[in-house]
Design an enzyme around this catalytic site. Structure first.
Site, PDB file in Angstrom:
ATOM      1  N   LYS B  78     -49.575  16.220  63.883  1.00  0.00           N
ATOM      2  CA  LYS B  78     -50.250  15.256  62.997  1.00  0.00           C
ATOM      3  C   LYS B  78     -49.431  13.963  62.923  1.00  0.00           C
ATOM      4  CE  LYS B  78     -52.341  15.130  58.342  1.00  0.00           C
ATOM      5  NZ  LYS B  78     -52.505  15.863  57.067  1.00  0.00           N
ATOM      6  N   SER B 153     -57.230  16.306  55.567  1.00  0.00           N
ATOM      7  CA  SER B 153     -56.871  15.175  56.382  1.00  0.00           C
ATOM      8  C   SER B 153     -56.328  15.530  57.766  1.00  0.00           C
ATOM      9  CB  SER B 153     -55.825  14.340  55.661  1.00  0.00           C
ATOM     10  OG  SER B 153     -54.632  15.076  55.489  1.00  0.00           O
ATOM     11  N   SER B 177     -55.433  20.013  53.049  1.00  0.00           N
ATOM     12  CA  SER B 177     -55.555  19.234  54.285  1.00  0.00           C
ATOM     13  C   SER B 177     -55.287  20.001  55.577  1.00  0.00           C
ATOM     14  CB  SER B 177     -54.637  18.015  54.234  1.00  0.00           C
ATOM     15  OG  SER B 177     -55.230  16.999  53.477  1.00  0.00           O
TER      16      SER B 177
END
Lengths: 103, 484
Positions: B78, B153, B177
């Site tokens: 990420k 996210s 997330s």
């Protein structure tokens, strides 16, 4: 229902948070803020202990049952990376140059 | 052979048997990433570095060196986790030209395991969102339906694993997330206990809630990656000193002994019909196999989302103060110091960070602090007490709690972007876990094949503090029972 925030709240908060916000965005942000605050205002109906021992909110570590991990107060410089300091908007010999604070 | 169909375990075995080299596997993924741009999970790819690392693994194998289960494994990271000397954006224009000055601890640990990092995955700006639509770069799509969001996210990481663009991935989870996008994309997502994995080198959103975790095809794969990244770290004062053992082995006997609690508050309406049916199917698998399943109550659940949307923006507004144009990129039109702050932040942050900064500033401001922030922190304690009672032997005494991961399946792109509250509601089942700092694992109800048209549903297993072993073991049992 009583309004939680005033019309000019976004301007005041933006000033506190040092955020430039265009006037067209202000209206939308005010609507969004109102919607979120109306939602979270339900918490006021929750009964919590307001006696002296609970006057201050519990610390995060307490809620999470996490202990503080402390280390001896020794200066360590291993993570002053040249790559990071080179990316400062204004850099001088590895130091961060800050614009004047006082006029 | 179809390398993208492998798991970490089968990849490792095939690599040892020399069915392909680490370099061939890395090349395969980069070819796939460049040829198929329908999903777009990555913000940036790291071809040169990845190929060098793969070649080094092949040399180790040729030399007969001992290699672990993650050697040569292509992973996606990420883009709020730092890899030294590579771009890191956190999905924001305010960091669009920034290069990481050092490695996050999780990256150092995965490097020791000889992982290959394919690239940095898309995310909502500063991990603020539940659909990855708040990225300031591009929209990532759900591999199961390109008209739908991958969740967020960590949407880029989930879509990368689900779409076969990476074997596994790292994400971060502040209110769901990792678990919510895992559920939307039909993959496994683990949010470890607060303190189990070092956050050093993770760009902070809300420091009392953030945790780095894994996304993978199987529970076993998540356990393998978790074993590699967990452990205390002197650079993260919140990382826990207690070392605990490996989780990546299945133990049928101890799995069967686990008592499962089902909180009635998570099943009291509001769930989409199809999601509820799938969740009940998953629960039935445990029931029909003789597990002890108990009804429990977590009475303050209904206050968790309000509590979260006060505490998280409060912490975020403080964490994002560092992006002030003095240390990171500056708006060039600004001259005086106040102008530098305001213009840099005004032009650098997108709408969601601005919303949350203003909210956080409001709930912490004089006159509102007691009514909002202090109240939320007290509510947080009550929510924590609920979970303590659920796990206490003298009370409900369960070992693991079973819930849905999200109230709906993946929603359509654009469906919720104009209505922040409806977007926030998609995390209603995941935020309590972060508020209390427990480990949570999202597992697909069954194997969802990309192209079948079916939208995935995940269920969540919540464990006691530092008892990742319980939820991973139970997850591995489920995976074996439901089969491929």
């Amino acid at each position: 229902m009583k309004k939680i925030i005033e019309e000019n709240a976004v301007s005041n908060l933006a000033e506190l948070a040092k955020l430039d916000i265009g006037s067209s965005d202000k209206k939308k942000l005010l609507r969004d803020l109102e919607a979120v605050l109306e939602y979270v205002a339900e918490l006021q109906s929750l009964e919590t202990d307001e006696t002296s021992s609970q006057k201050n909110p519990p610390a995060c570590g307490e809620v999470l049952s996490a202990d503080n991990t402390l280390r001896p107060d020794e200066v360590k410089t291993e993570f002053i990376s040249e790559l990071s300091t080179k990316q400062f908007p204004e850099e001088h010999n590895g130091f961060l140059r800050v614009p004047p604070v006082f006029e | 052979m179809d390398i993208s169909g492998l798991t970490i375990k089968s990849f490792h075995n095939a690599l040892q048997r020399k069915e392909f080299s680490a370099r061939e596997a890395t090349d395969f993924y980069f070819k796939r990433i460049s040829e198929d741009d329908s999903v777009r999970p990555f913000i940036s790819t790291l071809e040169i570095q990845a190929r060098e690392r793969a070649d080094a693994v092949d040399k180790m194998l040729a030399d007969g060196d001992e290699t672990g289960p993650l050697a040569g494994v292509p992973m996606a990271i990420k883009d709020n986790i730092l890899i030294e000397n590579t771009p890191v954006t956190a999905g924001s224009q305010i960091l669009k030209n920034y290069f990481a000055g050092y490695n996050a601890t999780v990256i150092e640990k995965l490097k020791k395991e000889n992982c290959v990092f394919l690239g940095k995955t898309n995310l909502d700006e500063f991990a603020m969102g539940s659909s990855t639509e708040n990225s300031s770069f591009h929209i990532t799509k759900n591999p199961h339906d390109l008209k739908r969001v991958p969740g967020g996210s960590s949407g880029g990481s989930a879509a990368a694993v689900a779409g076969g663009f990476s074997l596994a991935a790292l994400g971060s989870d502040t209110g769901g997330s990792i678990r919510q996008p895992a559920s939307f994309c039909g993959v496994v997502g683990l949010k470890p206990t607060y303190g189990a994995v070092s956050r050093f080198g993770l760009i902070a959103l809300a420091s009392s809630l953030d945790q780095i975790g894994t996304l993978s095809k199987t529970v076993e794969d998540s356990a393998i990656v978790f074993d590699a990244i967990k452990g205390s770290d002197e650079h993260d004062a919140t990382s826990d000193k207690n070392e605990y053992g490996a989780t990546a082995f299945f133990d049928d006997d101890s799995a069967k002994k686990l008592t499962i609690g089902v909180p009635k508050e998570y099943f009291s309406g509001g769930m989409e019909k199809e999601t509820e049916a799938e969740i009940n199917n998953a629960l039935h698998v445990f029931k029909k196999n003789g597990f002890t399943v108990k009804k429990i109550s977590l009475p303050h659940t209904k206050h968790a989302l309000s509590c979260y949307y006060i505490i998280m923006p409060a912490e975020a507004s403080a964490n994002l103060a560092r992006f002030d144009g003095v240390r990171y990129e500056r708006n060039q039109e600004a001259e005086s110091l106040p102008e530098i702050y305001k213009k840099t932040r005004g032009s650098g942050f997108g709408n969601e960070p601005k919303r949350r900064i203003l909210l956080g500033t409001f709930v912490l401001s004089s006159g509102y602090y007691d009514a909002f922030y202090a109240k939320a922190q007290k509510a947080r304690q009550l929510i924590a007490d609920d979970f303590k009672r659920a796990f206490a032997p003298a009370d409900y005494g369960v070992d693991v709690i079973f819930t849905p991961t999200s109230p709906t399946r993946a929603f359509k792109i654009g469906e919720k972007t104009e209505d922040p509250v409806s977007m926030y509601l998609s995390d209603i089942f995941t935020v309590p876990v972060n508020l209390v700092g427990l480990p949570g694992l999202s597992i697909p109800v069954k194997k969802y094949v990309v192209g079948s048209g079916e939208l995935p549903v995940g269920f969540q297993l919540i464990g006691k503090r530092f008892h990742e072993k319980d939820i991973l073991n139970l997850g591995m049992w489920y995976e074996r029972e439901v089969g491929e």
